[in-house]
Scaffold this motif. Structure first.
Motif, PDB file in Angstrom:
ATOM      1  N   GLY A   1       0.708  -1.312   0.125  1.00  0.00           N
ATOM      2  CA  GLY A   1       0.002  -0.061  -0.051  1.00  0.00           C
ATOM      3  C   GLY A   1       0.807   1.312  -0.056  1.00  0.00           C
ATOM      4  O   GLY A   1       0.389   2.277  -0.789  1.00  0.00           O
ATOM      5  N   LEU A   2       1.912   1.275   1.000  1.00  0.00           N
ATOM      6  CA  LEU A   2       2.783   2.318   0.659  1.00  0.00           C
ATOM      7  C   LEU A   2       3.497   2.707  -0.546  1.00  0.00           C
ATOM      8  O   LEU A   2       3.825   3.762  -1.021  1.00  0.00           O
ATOM      9  CB  LEU A   2       3.834   2.194   1.912  1.00  0.00           C
ATOM     10  N   TRP A   3       3.730   1.429  -0.969  1.00  0.00           N
ATOM     11  CA  TRP A   3       4.640   1.635  -2.463  1.00  0.00           C
ATOM     12  C   TRP A   3       3.603   2.362  -3.325  1.00  0.00           C
ATOM     13  O   TRP A   3       3.988   3.094  -4.251  1.00  0.00           O
ATOM     14  CB  TRP A   3       4.926   0.284  -2.951  1.00  0.00           C
ATOM     15  N   ILE A   4       2.466   1.809  -3.538  1.00  0.00           N
ATOM     16  CA  ILE A   4       1.464   2.295  -4.294  1.00  0.00           C
ATOM     17  C   ILE A   4       1.030   3.927  -4.059  1.00  0.00           C
ATOM     18  O   ILE A   4       1.096   4.751  -5.001  1.00  0.00           O
ATOM     19  CB  ILE A   4       0.041   1.682  -4.185  1.00  0.00           C
ATOM     20  N   GLU A   5       1.143   4.161  -2.902  1.00  0.00           N
ATOM     21  CA  GLU A   5       0.563   5.713  -2.383  1.00  0.00           C
ATOM     22  C   GLU A   5       1.732   6.594  -3.033  1.00  0.00           C
ATOM     23  O   GLU A   5       1.695   7.591  -3.442  1.00  0.00           O
ATOM     24  CB  GLU A   5       0.477   5.815  -1.202  1.00  0.00           C
TER      25      GLU A   5
ATOM     26  N   ARG B   1       7.652  13.304 -10.812  1.00  0.00           N
ATOM     27  CA  ARG B   1       6.406  13.418 -10.410  1.00  0.00           C
ATOM     28  C   ARG B   1       5.712  12.114 -10.002  1.00  0.00           C
ATOM     29  O   ARG B   1       6.106  10.928 -10.379  1.00  0.00           O
ATOM     30  CB  ARG B   1       5.308  13.985 -11.544  1.00  0.00           C
ATOM     31  N   ARG B   2       5.183  11.991  -8.874  1.00  0.00           N
ATOM     32  CA  ARG B   2       4.516  10.700  -8.207  1.00  0.00           C
ATOM     33  C   ARG B   2       3.711  10.988  -7.169  1.00  0.00           C
ATOM     34  O   ARG B   2       3.594  11.859  -6.726  1.00  0.00           O
ATOM     35  CB  ARG B   2       5.749   9.745  -7.819  1.00  0.00           C
ATOM     36  N   GLY B   3       3.111   9.846  -6.728  1.00  0.00           N
ATOM     37  CA  GLY B   3       2.073   9.929  -5.615  1.00  0.00           C
ATOM     38  C   GLY B   3       0.297   9.740  -5.999  1.00  0.00           C
ATOM     39  O   GLY B   3       0.153  10.155  -7.061  1.00  0.00           O
ATOM     40  N   LEU B   4       0.024   8.989  -5.533  1.00  0.00           N
ATOM     41  CA  LEU B   4      -1.575   8.433  -5.365  1.00  0.00           C
ATOM     42  C   LEU B   4      -2.407   9.401  -4.797  1.00  0.00           C
ATOM     43  O   LEU B   4      -3.262  10.092  -5.328  1.00  0.00           O
ATOM     44  CB  LEU B   4      -1.782   7.040  -5.091  1.00  0.00           C
ATOM     45  N   PHE B   5      -2.439   9.332  -3.236  1.00  0.00           N
ATOM     46  CA  PHE B   5      -2.932  10.350  -2.520  1.00  0.00           C
ATOM     47  C   PHE B   5      -2.510  11.532  -2.546  1.00  0.00           C
ATOM     48  O   PHE B   5      -2.905  12.624  -2.515  1.00  0.00           O
ATOM     49  CB  PHE B   5      -3.631   9.626  -1.225  1.00  0.00           C
TER      50      PHE B   5
END
Length: 510
Positions: A240-244, A262-266
């Motif tokens: 989950g942390l990797w996806i976020e 550029r990166r980051g889900l939430f």
């Protein structure tokens, strides 16, 4: 170019109030539970709700004052920020010294179309005097500031590498569970369950419930099962942390010589790095990731150190854990090199370096085992079995890690870069621009002198500030320093005509 004073976006108040509601509500739950245990639940709820409302109102008023008292201006030569009510602050940065404009936004801020802008000069200073933070402005305003402050004129004849250097490959997520983060998150999850249950006065019930589940299981298998459960929870947390952190990841080179990650889900992050600040790259291979043939790429650049006000430990990350071949290709693109310097053959270190690591491994295992064995007859014979198990289980592991640490040692020169590799639990291969080295530190302990070894440290203004070549041969290490940066160490060297025998060069370990 307009020099008018601008203010933060008024929706900052809404974002702040929403955060305060969440924080106050979370803090009120255990308080209401504690008050209701000795009285009426309704009365406890009223007290808790009153505290939440009061906290939100006070915080919102504080945000309104900050909003009214904060203004910024972008001029032709400087960027100014005025803030404060009782303690007025005026910060000003020269535009030619600005090296980064980073944008971040959490999920709530993204819904509202807001971003936090962090303008930095790439200098280390006390109290964050080298950075300006605008919390919060619209995304359009943040992008405008980034383009305006980092706008550089492309150099004629510059190599055509502009565009996307790397983009997210969902298959890289398979490296998340094998990182050291997974067991740490598993332990944190177990501790969190006990802490939350303690808030509600139910920790004993939780412990009894777990004991009932394993009542018919031996102690050994109970421990194994609990470790497996914690590992499973840590694995889920690591995924989950990797996806976020890495969702929507892109590494781009923009015209004018800037790198943008550029990166980051939430929480969306946008980090910009000027290439003229770049002094090299570091290939990082934690043990679990390395066993699966992967590596991470970090930037070695000036001005990326953490400051006191904002801890950005991930600013240097250019690429998440990915197949090593891919990581090396990205490193070559970032450095504008046809071949990755980290893939060059490196000189092996003398066998005396291997002996030093084997001795350290022996002491790390036999020392505690001897202590336990000595305490066994005095306290309990169980310690004798613990000592034997310690030596039998950890002894071979320590020897294998020591041999792996020796095989990792290497150094060399590849074009305009010096390359150094070391480590086993966390293996790093750094490619540092030779022109970026400003000094050498030569260290030699008593035991190193007896073994004919020394440790070299290259000093630079970028990255960690110093990069070390561990346990090189005396003549081998000094010759490497003289070749990597000609003239820097020459006044302190004397020619020796005795030939130095060292192992043959070997390729970079895979």
């Amino acid at each position: 170019m307009s020099e008018e004073w601008r203010r933060l976006d008024p929706r900052t108040l809404l974002a702040g109030a929403a955060v305060l509601c969440g924080v106050a509500g979370g803090a009120a739950l255990p308080a209401v539970a504690g008050l209701s245990s000795g009285g009426s639940l309704g009365q406890a709820f009223v007290w808790g709700l009153s505290g939440v409302v009061l906290l939100v109102l006070v915080g919102t008023v504080g945000d309104w004052v900050r909003l009214r008292r904060t203004r910024y201006r972008v001029g032709p030569e400087r960027v100014d920020l005025h803030t404060g009510l009782l303690l007025l602050k005026h910060r000003s940065l020269a535009r030619e010294r600005i090296r980064s404009v980073d944008l971040t936004a959490n999920p709530l801020q993204r819904v509202l179309g807001l971003v936090k802008v962090r303008i930095g000069t790439g200098e280390n200073s006390v109290g964050g005097e080298s950075t300006l933070e605008l919390d919060l402005v619209t995304r359009a305003e943040g992008e405008r500031l980034r383009r305006e402050l980092l706008g550089r004129t492309a150099v004629a004849g510059e190599p055509d590498h502009d565009g996307v250097l790397a983009a997210l490959d969902p298959r890289w997520i398979r490296y998340a569970p094998v990182s050291f983060l997974a067991p740490a998150l598993g332990g944190a999850a177990a501790g969190g369950v006990l802490q939350v249950s303690d808030w509600f006065g139910a920790q004993a019930e939780v412990v009894d419930w777990i004991g009932d589940r394993f009542r018919d299981t031996s102690l050994t298998w109970t421990i194994v099962d609990l470790v497996l459960l914690a590992t499973a929870a840590g694995t889920v947390g690591a995924l989950g942390l990797w996806i976020e952190m890495w969702w929507n990841y892109r590494l781009e080179r923009e015209p004018g010589g800037t790198l943008r990650v550029r990166r980051g889900l939430f929480t969306a992050r946008s980090v910009t790095l000027e290439e003229r600040r770049l002094r090299g790259i570091e290939l990082v291979e934690p043990l679990g990731v390395r066993l699966f043939g992967a590596a991470r790429v970090d930037a070695v650049a000036t001005g990326l150190a953490e400051d006191d006000e904002d801890k950005h430990g991930d600013l240097k990350n250019l690429l998440p854990a990915a197949p090593r071949e891919r990581a090396e290709r990205v490193a070559a693109l970032v450095l504008r090199e046809p071949e990755p310097p980290t893939g060059a053959p490196l000189a092996a270190h003398p066998r005396a370096a291997r002996a030093r690591r084997l001795r350290r491994a022996a002491w790390s295992v036999l020392g505690p085992a001897a202590l336990l064995a000595a305490l066994g007859p005095l306290l309990t014979p169980v310690l004798l079995y613990v000592a034997a198990g310690w030596a039998l289980v950890l002894g071979p592991v320590a020897v294998l890690l020591a041999l792996d640490a020796y095989r990792a040692l290497g150094h060399g020169v590849s074009g305009g870069f010096l390359v150094a590799r070391s480590g086993t639990v966390r293996r790093t291969t750094v490619a540092l621009q030779r022109s970026g080295v400003i000094g050498w530190t030569v260290r030699q302990s008593y035991f190193q002198r007896r073994a004919g070894l020394l440790t070299l440290t290259a000093t630079t203004a970028a990255g960690a500030g110093a990069y070390t070549v561990h346990d090189a041969g005396e003549g081998q290490g000094l010759a490497f320093a003289a070749e990597a940066v000609p003239g820097l160490l020459a006044p302190f060297l004397e020619p020796v005509h005795t030939p130095v025998h060292t192992p043959e060069a070997r390729p970079t370990a895979r």
